[in-house]
Design a protein around this motif. Structure first.
Motif, PDB file in Angstrom:
ATOM      1  N   GLY A  95      -3.458  -4.834   4.772  1.00 17.17           N
ATOM      2  CA  GLY A  95      -2.103  -5.348   4.933  1.00 17.17           C
ATOM      3  C   GLY A  95      -1.464  -4.937   6.241  1.00 17.17           C
ATOM      4  N   ALA A  96      -2.164  -4.114   7.055  1.00 14.47           N
ATOM      5  CA  ALA A  96      -1.610  -3.691   8.334  1.00 14.47           C
ATOM      6  C   ALA A  96      -1.539  -4.847   9.319  1.00 14.47           C
ATOM      7  CB  ALA A  96      -2.460  -2.564   8.928  1.00 14.47           C
ATOM      8  N   LEU A  97      -2.428  -5.818   9.172  1.00 15.29           N
ATOM      9  CA  LEU A  97      -2.452  -7.005  10.020  1.00 15.29           C
ATOM     10  C   LEU A  97      -2.232  -8.236   9.164  1.00 15.29           C
ATOM     11  CD1 LEU A  97      -3.053  -8.643  12.623  1.00 15.29           C
ATOM     12  CD2 LEU A  97      -5.483  -8.486  12.029  1.00 15.29           C
ATOM     13  N   ALA A 128       0.833  -1.195   0.000  1.00 21.62           N
ATOM     14  CA  ALA A 128       0.000   0.000   0.000  1.00 21.62           C
ATOM     15  C   ALA A 128       0.871   1.250   0.000  1.00 21.62           C
ATOM     16  CB  ALA A 128      -0.916  -0.009   1.219  1.00 21.62           C
ATOM     17  N   GLU A 129       0.462   2.257  -0.744  1.00 16.05           N
ATOM     18  CA  GLU A 129       1.255   3.476  -0.824  1.00 16.05           C
ATOM     19  C   GLU A 129       1.148   4.295   0.457  1.00 16.05           C
ATOM     20  OE1 GLU A 129       0.116   5.660  -4.236  1.00 16.05           O
ATOM     21  OE2 GLU A 129       0.784   4.163  -5.681  1.00 16.05           O
ATOM     22  N   ASP A 130      -0.031   4.356   1.054  1.00 15.43           N
ATOM     23  CA  ASP A 130      -0.240   5.167   2.246  1.00 15.43           C
ATOM     24  C   ASP A 130      -0.315   4.282   3.481  1.00 15.43           C
ATOM     25  OD1 ASP A 130      -0.412   7.497   0.694  1.00 15.43           O
ATOM     26  OD2 ASP A 130      -2.532   7.090   0.267  1.00 15.43           O
ATOM     27  N   PRO A 131       0.390   4.647   4.567  1.00 14.90           N
ATOM     28  CA  PRO A 131       0.329   3.846   5.787  1.00 14.90           C
ATOM     29  C   PRO A 131      -1.060   3.890   6.409  1.00 14.90           C
ATOM     30  CG  PRO A 131       1.458   5.939   6.192  1.00 14.90           C
ATOM     31  CD  PRO A 131       1.253   5.834   4.700  1.00 14.90           C
ATOM     32  N   VAL A 132      -1.427   2.806   7.081  1.00 16.91           N
ATOM     33  CA  VAL A 132      -2.721   2.736   7.744  1.00 16.91           C
ATOM     34  C   VAL A 132      -2.617   3.434   9.097  1.00 16.91           C
ATOM     35  CG1 VAL A 132      -4.472   1.185   8.682  1.00 16.91           C
ATOM     36  CG2 VAL A 132      -3.234   0.561   6.598  1.00 16.91           C
ATOM     37  N   ARG A 133      -3.560   4.302   9.378  1.00 16.51           N
ATOM     38  CA  ARG A 133      -3.564   5.012  10.659  1.00 16.51           C
ATOM     39  C   ARG A 133      -4.202   4.129  11.720  1.00 16.51           C
ATOM     40  NH1 ARG A 133      -2.146  10.266  10.198  1.00 16.51           N
ATOM     41  NH2 ARG A 133      -2.155  11.190   8.106  1.00 16.51           N
ATOM     42  N   LEU A 134      -3.487   3.890  12.807  1.00 15.55           N
ATOM     43  CA  LEU A 134      -3.965   3.031  13.881  1.00 15.55           C
ATOM     44  C   LEU A 134      -4.333   3.859  15.103  1.00 15.55           C
ATOM     45  CD1 LEU A 134      -1.284   0.183  13.672  1.00 15.55           C
ATOM     46  CD2 LEU A 134      -3.556   0.224  12.628  1.00 15.55           C
ATOM     47  N   SER A 135      -5.473   3.530  15.695  1.00 16.70           N
ATOM     48  CA  SER A 135      -5.909   4.196  16.917  1.00 16.70           C
ATOM     49  C   SER A 135      -5.345   3.452  18.133  1.00 16.70           C
ATOM     50  CB  SER A 135      -7.438   4.210  16.983  1.00 16.70           C
ATOM     51  OG  SER A 135      -7.948   2.895  17.134  1.00 16.70           O
ATOM     52  N   ARG A 136      -5.569   3.992  19.316  1.00 15.30           N
ATOM     53  CA  ARG A 136      -5.124   3.308  20.529  1.00 15.30           C
ATOM     54  C   ARG A 136      -5.853   1.979  20.695  1.00 15.30           C
ATOM     55  NH1 ARG A 136      -4.626   8.127  25.129  1.00 15.30           N
ATOM     56  NH2 ARG A 136      -2.974   9.312  24.066  1.00 15.30           N
ATOM     57  N   ASP A 137      -7.130   1.954  20.319  1.00 14.85           N
ATOM     58  CA  ASP A 137      -7.886   0.701  20.389  1.00 14.85           C
ATOM     59  C   ASP A 137      -7.319  -0.324  19.414  1.00 14.85           C
ATOM     60  OD1 ASP A 137      -9.601   1.598  22.364  1.00 14.85           O
ATOM     61  OD2 ASP A 137     -11.060   2.400  20.931  1.00 14.85           O
ATOM     62  N   THR A 156     -17.833  -5.304  15.911  1.00  6.54           N
ATOM     63  CA  THR A 156     -16.844  -4.285  15.569  1.00  6.54           C
ATOM     64  C   THR A 156     -15.454  -4.905  15.448  1.00  6.54           C
ATOM     65  OG1 THR A 156     -18.128  -2.573  16.702  1.00  6.54           O
ATOM     66  CG2 THR A 156     -15.806  -2.101  16.288  1.00  6.54           C
ATOM     67  N   VAL A 157     -15.145  -5.831  16.330  1.00  7.50           N
ATOM     68  CA  VAL A 157     -13.848  -6.500  16.286  1.00  7.50           C
ATOM     69  C   VAL A 157     -13.668  -7.219  14.956  1.00  7.50           C
ATOM     70  CG1 VAL A 157     -12.540  -8.455  17.212  1.00  7.50           C
ATOM     71  CG2 VAL A 157     -13.513  -6.762  18.764  1.00  7.50           C
ATOM     72  N   ARG A 158     -14.676  -7.985  14.546  1.00  6.84           N
ATOM     73  CA  ARG A 158     -14.569  -8.739  13.289  1.00  6.84           C
ATOM     74  C   ARG A 158     -14.448  -7.802  12.095  1.00  6.84           C
ATOM     75  NH1 ARG A 158     -18.746 -11.746  16.028  1.00  6.84           N
ATOM     76  NH2 ARG A 158     -17.951 -13.776  16.737  1.00  6.84           N
ATOM     77  N   ARG A 159     -15.208  -6.695  12.114  1.00  8.43           N
ATOM     78  CA  ARG A 159     -15.137  -5.749  11.003  1.00  8.43           C
ATOM     79  C   ARG A 159     -13.759  -5.095  10.942  1.00  8.43           C
ATOM     80  NH1 ARG A 159     -18.807  -2.522  12.478  1.00  8.43           N
ATOM     81  NH2 ARG A 159     -17.490  -0.853  13.281  1.00  8.43           N
ATOM     82  N   ARG A 160     -13.215  -4.710  12.111  1.00 17.72           N
ATOM     83  CA  ARG A 160     -11.907  -4.046  12.117  1.00 17.72           C
ATOM     84  C   ARG A 160     -10.800  -5.019  11.726  1.00 17.72           C
ATOM     85  NH1 ARG A 160      -9.564   0.176  10.419  1.00 17.72           N
ATOM     86  NH2 ARG A 160      -7.841   0.964  11.716  1.00 17.72           N
ATOM     87  N   LEU A 161     -10.911  -6.273  12.154  1.00 18.36           N
ATOM     88  CA  LEU A 161      -9.934  -7.277  11.734  1.00 18.36           C
ATOM     89  C   LEU A 161      -9.929  -7.428  10.220  1.00 18.36           C
ATOM     90  CD1 LEU A 161     -10.406 -10.127  14.385  1.00 18.36           C
ATOM     91  CD2 LEU A 161      -8.395  -8.673  14.080  1.00 18.36           C
TER      92      LEU A 161
END
Length: 230
Positions: free
Chosen positions: A121-123, A71-80, A109-114
């Protein structure tokens, strides 16, 4: 090559390793870019897994891209997100219910975020496997010094070689690292004098065969679903 979380990368190199008996020298490199080795297991290159089994390792919603593409742009990760990833780092098979407790999210929400993190590609998951599957194969590490103008070209070429289980750009004099698997010493020689020698831009090559693996990737955790490392 050992990865570390932000703020923890000095503990191993500056405190633990220098105090380890009989360690006389430490060389560290930062991994800058992965050409091959993120989505596919090394087993896909050595024969035990067929096309159907290989496809089963890739998430169904993963974007279609070549191994050398990211991916060209990094994925922004929250504290959660970080709490989610920290829980998975301990045990990649942590259930949605346990992840919901760790993050404060609902299981939906967990399944959607996963799914989102895996698609971006962040995970991704590293798979541990019985090294007996590689018996009869010679594993080796390659450190290549490549002309900067040809680094991306050589890295992309390595990603297509069937002998390469991992390839990435690193810092240091050797700016490209690769882990390779060959049938025997003769096959390694033919690979080095054939496909590797044919690549333009390689100034120097250092080869180190791996005789015995003492520890695989990831921390040594013992949970109700894992076993102690031998």
């Amino acid at each position: 090559m050992q990865g570390a979380a932000p703020g923890q990368d000095d503990t191993l190199l500056l405190q633990q390793l220098p105090r380890t008996p009989r360690v006389v020298q430490v060389t560290a490199h930062a991994l800058l870019h992965i050409f091959f080795g993120r989505d596919l297991s090394p087993l896909t290159r050595t024969g035990p897994l067929g096309p159907t089994e290989t496809a089963a390792l890739i998430p169904p919603d993963a974007p279609a891209r070549r191994p050398s593409e990211t991916a060209e742009d990094p994925v922004r990760l929250s504290r959660d997100d970080q709490r989610l990833l920290d829980a998975l780092a301990v045990d990649g098979r942590t259930s949605a219910a346990e992840l919901a407790t760790a993050t404060g999210w609902s299981q939906t929400t967990v399944r959607r975020r996963l799914s989102e993190l895996r698609s971006s590609g962040a995970l991704y998951y590293d798979l541990d496997f019985d090294h007996g599957s590689l018996l009869g194969h010679l594993r080796a590490s390659l450190w290549l010094e490549v002309e900067p103008a040809r680094l991306a070209e050589v890295g992309a070429a390595l990603a297509e070689h069937e002998q390469v289980a991992f390839a990435g750009a690193i810092t240091g004099t050797a700016n490209l690292y690769a882990s390779v698997v060959c049938r025997d010493a003769g096959a390694l020689y033919r690979y080095l004098t054939g496909p590797i020698a044919a690549l333009a831009g390689i100034r120097r090559l250092e080869t180190a065969p791996i005789h015995r693996t003492l520890k695989g990737a990831g921390p040594r955790h013992v949970t109700g679903r894992t076993h102690p490392s031998a």
